[in-house]
Write an enzyme that holds these catalytic residues in place. Structure first.
Site, PDB file in Angstrom:
ATOM      1  N   GLY A  69       0.832  -1.202   0.000  1.00 49.51           N
ATOM      2  CA  GLY A  69       0.000   0.000   0.000  1.00 49.51           C
ATOM      3  C   GLY A  69       0.863   1.247   0.000  1.00 49.51           C
ATOM      4  O   GLY A  69       1.917   1.264  -0.620  1.00 49.51           O
ATOM      5  N   LEU A  70       0.426   2.265   0.755  1.00 49.81           N
ATOM      6  CA  LEU A  70       1.134   3.554   0.816  1.00 49.81           C
ATOM      7  C   LEU A  70       1.348   4.117  -0.581  1.00 49.81           C
ATOM      8  O   LEU A  70       2.434   4.540  -0.942  1.00 49.81           O
ATOM      9  CB  LEU A  70       2.478   3.412   1.551  1.00 49.81           C
ATOM     10  CG  LEU A  70       2.361   3.123   3.044  1.00 49.81           C
ATOM     11  CD1 LEU A  70       3.731   2.913   3.652  1.00 49.81           C
ATOM     12  CD2 LEU A  70       1.625   4.230   3.769  1.00 49.81           C
ATOM     13  N   CYS A  71       0.281   4.067  -1.375  1.00 46.24           N
ATOM     14  CA  CYS A  71       0.397   4.566  -2.732  1.00 46.24           C
ATOM     15  C   CYS A  71      -0.877   5.321  -3.109  1.00 46.24           C
ATOM     16  O   CYS A  71      -1.319   5.282  -4.241  1.00 46.24           O
ATOM     17  CB  CYS A  71       0.652   3.424  -3.697  1.00 46.24           C
ATOM     18  SG  CYS A  71      -0.534   2.092  -3.489  1.00 46.24           S
ATOM     19  N   GLY A  72      -1.489   5.997  -2.142  1.00 47.82           N
ATOM     20  CA  GLY A  72      -2.685   6.772  -2.434  1.00 47.82           C
ATOM     21  C   GLY A  72      -3.843   5.862  -2.807  1.00 47.82           C
ATOM     22  O   GLY A  72      -3.986   4.768  -2.261  1.00 47.82           O
ATOM     23  N   PHE A 116      -4.271   4.194  -5.477  1.00 50.85           N
ATOM     24  CA  PHE A 116      -3.904   3.327  -6.602  1.00 50.85           C
ATOM     25  C   PHE A 116      -4.665   2.002  -6.610  1.00 50.85           C
ATOM     26  O   PHE A 116      -5.361   1.672  -7.573  1.00 50.85           O
ATOM     27  CB  PHE A 116      -2.393   3.081  -6.559  1.00 50.85           C
ATOM     28  CG  PHE A 116      -1.889   2.166  -7.624  1.00 50.85           C
ATOM     29  CD1 PHE A 116      -1.742   2.614  -8.918  1.00 50.85           C
ATOM     30  CD2 PHE A 116      -1.561   0.858  -7.337  1.00 50.85           C
ATOM     31  CE1 PHE A 116      -1.274   1.777  -9.903  1.00 50.85           C
ATOM     32  CE2 PHE A 116      -1.092   0.009  -8.317  1.00 50.85           C
ATOM     33  CZ  PHE A 116      -0.949   0.478  -9.595  1.00 50.85           C
TER      34      PHE A 116
END
Lengths: 84, 295
Positions: B89-92, B94
């Site tokens: 994760g940690l990708c908005g 996406f």
């Protein structure tokens, strides 16, 4: 003549060669400049590109070889290409 | 007003968050560059393959090749939907965007009366569909940041066999198209039946192919090349999604770093004011005490 070798991952070779020997599905084919327009399936084996005294050898498998009309462009599109 | 000591602690905490997000941004940026190169490097192969298939293709061949078989009634039957998401994760938004696109497509297909088999690639999609309690035909998480053609072959080969035998009527893939590092729209692409690539300009392909010496024959070449084309489409979907993920992660981490910077600035100002207020008050107390002694 101008020769390109591409695999699914990248373009492996892009340059000039005097002669190409490729493993077609039923045996080796030799391509010299001004070859007739030609399209053949590739088998598995060693692809040899000769330019003057230097020779490039690649292990290829699957895909096709195309001599574009005019005979001065050869495209080798192989499913697998390994340096050998 | 908050105590200065409390504020110091929060400033430190936000500073270390910023350090982490900044590092993740840098890591994603450097990985993105290489992933982008991989996307570009797949293009010559795909273009060459598409051109030759376009040249050899003729509508009357469609019935002879299982991979070109068009569904008799559009929309009815069994469709395999391959959904590619990231493992991390940690990708908005996406992954959420990809899952939303997948759900939209599933609803659309089921609305048309088709049965949908889900094939999931990537942890985030698996987690979501497990949460939604939807049966899944296959799942895998081993693709990661550097997809290989072998991965695509492993995914596509069983589907191609099923399609050829008639058990499946279509295969589609939901992936993130990599237009640029900031534009990665989730996209649905129909891989099977193969939509023949348009013949190169200058005459309908068949005439061009006639001038070629074909070995063994146009049909045999097409038969060998179609599976390569199908696998390559899946490979490109994997590579593009991997690059798009890194692009999305970089953007998300850049925003997080900027926000952390803003928060630190605000906290620092509040802290300075609190400190100054405390000093002023202490001075007033000292002056007051001295006055009292004098009197």
């Amino acid at each position: 003549m101008h020769v390109t070798v591409v695999s699914p991952v990248q373009a492996v070779f892009d340059g000039v060669a005097d002669a190409v020997v490729a493993p077609a599905y039923d045996g080796l084919v030799g391509i010299l400049p001004r070859h007739a327009a030609f399209l053949t399936l590739l088998g598995t084996g060693k692809l040899t590109l000769r330019q003057g005294a230097t020779t490039t050898r690649l292990q290829v498998s699957g895909g096709f070889l195309q001599v574009v009309q005019g005979g001065d462009t050869v495209r080798i599109v192989a499913d697998r290409v390994d340096q050998s | 007003m908050a105590k200065p000591r409390e504020l110091r602690r929060r400033i430190k905490s936000v500073q270390s968050t910023r350090k982490i997000t900044k590092t993740m941004e840098l890591v994603a940026t450097s990985k993105l560059k290489r992933a982008q190169d991989r996307v570009v490097a797949t293009r010559p192969y795909a273009a060459a393959l598409a051109e030759v298939i376009g040249d050899l293709y003729a509508p009357e061949l469609a019935e002879r090749f299982p991979l070109l078989r068009q569904p008799r009634v559009p929309g009815v039957g069994r469709v395999a939907l391959v959904v590619i998401t990231a493992n991390r994760g940690l990708c908005g938004a996406f992954n959420a965007n990809l899952i939303r696109e997948a759900r939209r497509r599933i609803e659309q297909l089921e609305g048309d009366g088709a049965a949908v088999d889900l094939h999931l690639i990537g942890k985030k999609g698996i987690t979501y569909f497990k949460f939604a309690k939807r049966p899944v035909a296959s799942q895998r998480t081993d693709v990661g940041d550097k997809p290989k053609p072998e991965h695509a072959a492993e995914v596509m080969d069983p589907l191609m066999t099923q399609f050829a035998s008639g058990a499946l009527d279509a295969v589609e893939v939901v992936f993130a198209q990599f237009k640029s590092a900031i534009s990665t729209p989730p996209t649905t692409l129909r891989i099977l039946p193969v939509a023949p690539p348009r013949a190169a300009a200058g005459g309908s392909g068949r005439q061009q192919a006639v001038n070629y010496i074909l070995k063994p024959s146009a049909e045999a070449i097409l038969e060998q090349l179609l599976p390569l084309y199908v696998r390559n489409q899946m490979y490109r979907a994997l590579v593009e999604t991997a690059a798009a993920f890194l692009g999305a992660q970089r953007t998300a981490m850049k925003n997080a770093t900027d926000n952390a910077g803003d928060i630190i600035e605000l906290l620092q100002r509040t802290y300075n004011r609190a400190r100054q207020a405390q000093i002023t008050q202490e001075l007033a107390e000292i002056v007051g005490g001295a006055e009292a002694l004098k009197g």
